[in-house]
Design an enzyme around this catalytic site. Structure first.
Site, PDB file in Angstrom:
ATOM      1  N   TYR A 189     -13.463   4.957 -10.908  1.00 37.91           N
ATOM      2  CA  TYR A 189     -13.409   4.151 -12.132  1.00 37.91           C
ATOM      3  C   TYR A 189     -14.337   2.939 -12.053  1.00 37.91           C
ATOM      4  O   TYR A 189     -14.853   2.490 -13.068  1.00 37.91           O
ATOM      5  CB  TYR A 189     -11.983   3.639 -12.373  1.00 37.91           C
ATOM      6  CG  TYR A 189     -11.120   4.542 -13.224  1.00 37.91           C
ATOM      7  CD1 TYR A 189     -10.919   5.867 -12.874  1.00 37.91           C
ATOM      8  CD2 TYR A 189     -10.504   4.054 -14.365  1.00 37.91           C
ATOM      9  CE1 TYR A 189     -10.110   6.683 -13.637  1.00 37.91           C
ATOM     10  CE2 TYR A 189      -9.688   4.866 -15.140  1.00 37.91           C
ATOM     11  CZ  TYR A 189      -9.499   6.181 -14.777  1.00 37.91           C
ATOM     12  OH  TYR A 189      -8.704   6.985 -15.540  1.00 37.91           O
TER      13      TYR A 189
ATOM     14  N   LYS B 188      -7.858  14.693  -1.751  1.00 37.77           N
ATOM     15  CA  LYS B 188      -8.696  15.909  -1.758  1.00 37.77           C
ATOM     16  C   LYS B 188      -9.557  15.842  -0.502  1.00 37.77           C
ATOM     17  O   LYS B 188     -10.783  15.898  -0.552  1.00 37.77           O
ATOM     18  CB  LYS B 188      -9.528  15.937  -3.056  1.00 37.77           C
ATOM     19  CG  LYS B 188     -10.321  17.212  -3.288  1.00 37.77           C
ATOM     20  CD  LYS B 188      -9.478  18.442  -3.593  1.00 37.77           C
ATOM     21  CE  LYS B 188     -10.358  19.671  -3.709  1.00 37.77           C
ATOM     22  NZ  LYS B 188      -9.553  20.932  -3.835  1.00 37.77           N
TER      23      LYS B 188
ATOM     24  N   ASP C 241      -4.383   9.052 -12.741  1.00 37.17           N
ATOM     25  CA  ASP C 241      -4.530   9.118 -14.201  1.00 37.17           C
ATOM     26  C   ASP C 241      -4.140  10.505 -14.694  1.00 37.17           C
ATOM     27  O   ASP C 241      -3.354  10.653 -15.631  1.00 37.17           O
ATOM     28  CB  ASP C 241      -5.991   8.803 -14.573  1.00 37.17           C
ATOM     29  CG  ASP C 241      -6.228   8.891 -16.066  1.00 37.17           C
ATOM     30  OD1 ASP C 241      -5.413   8.331 -16.827  1.00 37.17           O
ATOM     31  OD2 ASP C 241      -7.223   9.525 -16.479  1.00 37.17           O
TER      32      ASP C 241
HETATM   33  C1  IPM Z   1      -4.281   5.238 -18.601  1.00 38.00           C
HETATM   34  C2  IPM Z   1      -5.407   5.449 -19.581  1.00 38.00           C
HETATM   35  C3  IPM Z   1      -6.588   4.589 -19.179  1.00 38.00           C
HETATM   36  C4  IPM Z   1      -7.033   5.039 -17.802  1.00 38.00           C
HETATM   37  C5  IPM Z   1      -7.761   4.585 -20.173  1.00 38.00           C
HETATM   38  C6  IPM Z   1      -7.325   4.166 -21.554  1.00 38.00           C
HETATM   39  C7  IPM Z   1      -8.907   3.733 -19.705  1.00 38.00           C
HETATM   40  O1  IPM Z   1      -5.727   6.796 -19.652  1.00 38.00           O
HETATM   41  O2  IPM Z   1      -3.829   4.084 -18.461  1.00 38.00           O
HETATM   42  O3  IPM Z   1      -3.849   6.209 -17.981  1.00 38.00           O
HETATM   43  O4  IPM Z   1      -7.826   5.984 -17.674  1.00 38.00           O
HETATM   44  O5  IPM Z   1      -6.594   4.426 -16.821  1.00 38.00           O
HETATM   45 MG    MG Z   2      -4.440   8.085 -18.565  1.00 40.92          MG
END
Ligand code: IPM
Ligand code: MG
Length: 359
Positions: free
Chosen positions: A139, A189, A245
């Site tokens: 991220y 992984k 996520d």
């Molecule tokens: C979550 C959401 C977020 C993420 C997005 C909105 C950036 O999907 O909080 O899971 O990917 O973390």
């Molecule tokens: Mg999410």
């Protein structure tokens, strides 16, 4: 005085945050000293200031004990430059406050076992906690971007974890497991990705400090499969940002609806951001269809983790349970043929149950 920043955001965000604020109002009327200040974030902030996380909003959050966050995003903003997209506002906020530990509990309320996409006998009594690292991984890793190589576009990101980042979230996972059934499953992984080999190594090292917790490791593809095969084998799942996520959206469907899952994102100073794990659902925004329970349950988590009031957290959770037991269902958790209530009716019912549950 408890200071809470309220960031409703976009889509269904404002509607569900309004219901959580009604719940907070009940507690305020009982004498709870709480001060809320509303701020703009996401697309709403882009519209007003051209920035999904304006300085005023960031300052408000930095000076608050807790942030009650709705949801952000919408198709209108998807073509903006990346820095102006609503999601960047949320990601910058997580990073700026160092909210590295994301707790995503997935519990099946008995009343909703039949609403799950899985058979009730597979999910009945399910109670798992996903601990997701939230400020690292692919991220935020650099370098990232899209560039031209030999005449064609190439997109790239960097999956990266330092041992310090892994270690601090591992401690959160082990401590959570200690308060629950004492079992931690770390997801990686490592058969392919070096950054997650380090993840496994560091989690194993930290385990030495928690001999009372049973640690296991699982590859993420297997974990995705096991979550639908036999989800009750898990107590706490510990994983990195991207895997967390994906797995938390998957886990939400075990509970009946993504509209049921709250989350807490914590830093080392005890500050927290509380948001449903679902998005802004622009397709149903403004129509009274949204389920406010994930937002209301996020408020309960706020009382447990950022304000030392587990009693209030438990009361809110009990009010939600009573509301479900009384048969109230928004569209996402209704079985075919069941009567459906609106966002506001669901919020009113929780408020009613909470007020009756006055100690
Ligand atoms: C979550 C959401 C977020 C993420 C997005 C909105 C950036 O999907 O909080 O899971 O990917 O973390
Ligand atoms: Mg999410």
């Amino acid at each position: 005085m408890i200071r809470i920043a309220v960031l409703p955001g976009d889509g269904i965000g404002p509607e569900i945050v309004a219901e959580a604020l009604k719940v907070l109002e009940v507690l305020r009327a009982e004498g709870l000293a709480v001060e809320t200040t509303t701020g703009l974030v996401g697309g709403a902030a882009v519209d007003a200031h051209g920035d999904p996380l304006p300085d005023t909003t960031l300052a408000l959050c930095q000076s608050s004990q807790a942030i009650l966050f709705g949801a952000i995003g919408g198709p209108r903003y998807d073509t903006l430059p990346r820095e102006q997209r609503p999601e960047r506002g949320l990601l910058r906020l997580r990073k700026a406050l160092d909210l590295f530990a994301n707790l995503r509990p997935a519990q099946v309320f008995p009343q909703l076992a039949a609403a799950s996409a899985l058979k009730p006998e597979v999910v009945a009594g399910l109670d798992i906690l996903i601990v997701r690292e939230l400020t690292g991984d692919i991220y935020f890793g650099e370098p990232r971007g899209i560039r031209i190589e030999q005449g064609q576009r190439v997109g790239f990101n960097t999956m990266i974890y330092s041992e310090a980042e892994i270690r601090r979230v591992a401690h959160v996972g082990f401590q959570a497991a200690r308060r629950r059934q004492g079992r931690l499953c770390s997801v990686d992984k490592m058969n392919v990705l070096e950054s997650t080999q380090l993840w496994r190594d560091v989690v194993t090292e930290v385990h030495a400090e928690y001999p009372d917790v049973a640690l296991s490791h699982m590859l993420v593809d297997n974990a995705a499969m096991q979550l639908v095969r036999n989800p009750r084998q898990f107590d706490v799942l510990l994983t990195g940002n991207i895997f967390g996520d994906i797995l938390s959206d998957e886990a939400s469907m075990l509970t009946g609806s993504i509209g049921m899952l709250p989350s807490a994102s914590l830093n080392a100073a005890g500050q927290g951001l509380y948001e449903p794990i679902h998005g802004s659902a622009p397709d149903i925004a403004g129509r009274g269809l949204a389920n406010p329970l994930a937002q209301i349950l996020s408020l309960a988590m706020l009382f447990r983790h950022s304000v030392d009031r587990p009693d209030l957290a438990a009361r809110i959770e009990r009010a939600v349970e009573q509301t479900l037991a009384a048969g109230l269902r928004t569209a996402d958790i209704a079985l075919p043929g069941e009567a459906v209530v609106s966002t506001v009716q669901m919020g009113d019912a929780v408020v009613h149950a909470l007020a009756q549950g006055h100690p």
